[in-house]
Write an enzyme that holds these catalytic residues in place. Structure first.
Site, PDB file in Angstrom:
ATOM      1  CB  SER A   1     -26.925 -27.911 -22.505  1.00 46.83           C
ATOM      2  OG  SER A   1     -27.309 -26.728 -21.885  1.00 46.83           O
TER       3      SER A   1
ATOM      4  CG  HIS B   1     -31.444 -33.225 -23.080  1.00 45.05           C
ATOM      5  ND1 HIS B   1     -30.613 -34.318 -22.894  1.00 45.05           N
ATOM      6  CD2 HIS B   1     -30.863 -32.181 -22.458  1.00 45.05           C
ATOM      7  CE1 HIS B   1     -29.567 -33.928 -22.165  1.00 45.05           C
ATOM      8  NE2 HIS B   1     -29.692 -32.645 -21.888  1.00 45.05           N
TER       9      HIS B   1
ATOM     10  CB  SER C   1     -28.234 -20.930 -16.758  1.00 41.03           C
ATOM     11  OG  SER C   1     -28.084 -19.632 -17.252  1.00 41.03           O
TER      12      SER C   1
END
Lengths: 436, 436
Positions: free
Chosen positions: B215, B229, B398
């Site tokens: 990610s 993203h 995170s």
């Protein structure tokens, strides 16, 4: 004099209420009232049920209504021309002047509380503006902050006003909001409120509700001046046959302090003023409400409190013994008045004492990081915010007024470590203290 | 060569995996794995159930484990001394070197996908660092940004590495994270995943799961360079009798662009590159996944999309016809490889084209306001974030790596009005366009 007899001698609500009314160019917010919930589609209903009606009161106090007519600041008139849109502020059609002008035990609590929070709003707004104008800014280019007063009407019933100050000399962002709303609460709504309000007896039909409250969030510029929050509210469910007759009601509220740097004597002062206000009414109130506050304003995923606490209570009514007391409505209203009145004496001395302190870039950075945590609490946990955002068409500007002007997130930040000034605050946020 | 025969000729996972391992001074994060859910108290369970296991995969990919051992940046060794803590990365005890070094259809998908995302992470991290070092900054005091590489191990099974760059010349904050985790998924967890994953057949006992993913969130400094993203993931449920045998599995992922200012040709470029990657595999993918992206990244309370979209998909497996295709696992993995490989060609040209554009204070202010909306989406709606934060002891650093370094909220902001450059963006966010 009963409510019914009062109603007979009254005049129309609007002409008498001290509502800040609008003359022209009203703005319209498309929105859905809680009474519309049962008419919404399944997905909306599910969203609402997921969010839980626990936050219902918070949400209705955030101006949840199908249509709002809101004035821009320069159009607000204390005594304006005839209104374009009629609204029924209190859900009781004829209210005597007296009920609004004097606080009398014979008057309906919905009006007494609404008038109380409106007056308190005025007082607090003026006090904050005085602090702004009396502050000698090192940067003389910055004009003293003034509140933008944004009044709104809810045609189905209710009104409110949002007062927001941005980029002043002392305060970066301050919001002081009042809402007075009423409507019908469907069975699902009643059921979902039950866990937090055991005194409520849910019906299988919609019942009239009324809610009014004051909510405040103040984020100062100087990292040595703490952020503060306040919320006081009154909620009522009434008899569908007779909307003037409350069948269930409660008060809720509190205020709490969120410093970036720990000044022990300030924390003690803040708690002491609140404690004194509580003790005047019941010896058990403070201890219980201080603990409740620590538990509510907890950022679970960070394992830390949002701030150094204050007081928080909900569901305060006369039929329940849960609060370790059995006070009548009049006594409870007295307590709410004392507690909410304690806000300025608790907070203002801390502002005045610290507002001229110098700060470094590092201290500003720390403030921004702490503001990030504030955003996390409000968007992830705060029940009013969550419910408000999940409500179709709620007025987002009012709901998110509580967010700071600026915030910051750093990955694995080096600030807040043991042995530093920032670390001292973290220690207290991780292990809430008994301050008084 | 079957998984079983492969297993026979293998050597211990750790000595062979290209795990970034730690030598000394490992940091420990107290945390609870998803396999612990059934052991948690009722309130935790309720919180998790409320959040919905829909976000389960997102959460496990956010390093959800009871104990993490994480190295600080300077301790990371690609080929270190013997490890202090043993961990089983892939949930299959003996894995041949080949399975890690070459991507071969006979190898278990869990390993192939984990290796794929690790290699892609490396490649993306290096590319972004090259952009940083080749950028001529107007402020020569700012050193080119370097990623802080934070490797972690999960003793119950799994590992990962968080690579975060802060305050570079081009990027304000960039996070590129890989996770590889496995454990046991209790019946409640299986049941709650069902709505999003109809191919799953819930059992009344715990089953082994495996999840791996990459990610990325990149927030640049210049308001004319968009935020981006990416997330690609693989999830597997296996036979408790034989953890090497997947009984249910799926891929998910996508990437999307969030500009502050609209540059139509950049939007077209971004979508075109993703469309080409999709079209190569199935003519129906792009249209479906573009729409899914618009629907998912929607800030409902604002009535606007988070950005200008991209692609998003979930539950991509061979047993379901839901995606309008019936590709086998190999073909789907090929698609995932193409789509994730398209990230750099889709994004980097936009960075290079715009990174030297000048900006004004007003444009920076608008960027900060847009970042506020980004925070709202991530904290209020993003399933992975919500589930992660609701999971006791998840690694918050995170999870919240996706938040921008700085953000801003203004009450009734004057920016974004019709007829302005900001208004042009708003128009597109309110009415998503077909870009290609």
């Amino acid at each position: 004099m009963s409510i019914r007899s009062l109603a007979k001698c009254g005049r129309p609500t609007l002409s008498m209420s001290r509502s800040i009314v609008t003359r022209t160019a009203v703005k319209r917010y498309t929105s859905s009232s809680s009474t519309q919930i049962s008419r919404e589609g399944k997905s909306h209903r599910n969203t609402l049920l997921k969010a839980g009606f626990a936050g219902f009161l918070g949400a209705v106090l955030y101006n949840v209504g199908r249509d709002y007519y809101s004035s821009s600041a320069d159009e607000i008139k204390l005594d304006g021309n005839p209104m374009k849109y009629m609204t029924d502020t209190y859900g009781v059609f004829w209210i005597p002047m007296r009920a609004i002008e004097e606080d009398h035990p014979e008057n309906p609590m919905r009006i007494r509380m609404a008038v109380w929070v409106k007056n308190l709003q005025d007082h607090i707004v003026k006090t904050l503006e005085t602090i702004e104008s009396s502050h000698i800014s090192s940067n003389s280019n910055i004009p003293p902050g003034k509140f933008l007063r944004d009044a709104w009407l809810r045609p189905e019933g209710g009104e409110g006003s949002s007062c927001v100050l941005s980029n002043g000399r002392v305060f970066e962002k301050a919001g002081v909001n009042v809402s007075v709303v009423h409507g019908m609460l469907p069975p699902t709504g009643q059921k979902s409120m039950l866990p937090d309000h055991p005194s409520l007896k849910p019906k299988d039909y919609s019942v009239p509700f009324f809610a009014t409250g004051l909510s405040i969030v103040i984020h100062p510029i100087n990292p040595h001046v703490p952020t503060v929050h306040l919320n006081y509210r009154y909620f009522e469910i009434s008899d569908p046959e007779n909307p003037s007759k409350p069948v269930s009601w409660w008060f809720g509220g509190g205020s709490d302090l969120t410093p970036c740097y720990l000044v022990e004597e300030d924390c003690k002062h803040f708690h002491q003023v609140l404690k004194d206000a509580c003790d005047e009414h019941h010896k058990g109130f403070w201890k219980k409400y201080k603990k409740w506050c620590d538990e509510y304003f907890y950022v679970k995923h960070r394992g830390e409190s949002r701030g150094i606490g204050g007081i928080f209570f909900d569901d305060l009514t006369d039929v329940s013994e849960e609060h370790g007391q059995s006070k009548n409505k009049e006594e409870l209203f007295d307590f709410v008045k004392s507690a909410s009145s304690a806000f300025l004496p608790a907070y203002v001395p801390i502002v005045l004492k610290n507002k001229d302190r110098k700060w470094t870039e590092e201290e500003k950075r720390w403030q921004q990081l702490r503001r990030g945590r504030y955003v996390e609490f409000n968007l992830v946990y705060d029940r009013g915010t969550k419910f408000g955002l999940a409500t179709p068409g709620a007025r987002v500007e009012s709901i998110l007024m509580s967010l700071p002007e600026t915030a910051r997130w750093e990955y694995m930040s080096d600030m807040g470590k043991e042995g530093t000034e920032e670390g001292k605050l973290m220690e207290v946020l991780r292990h809430p203290r008994e301050w008084v």
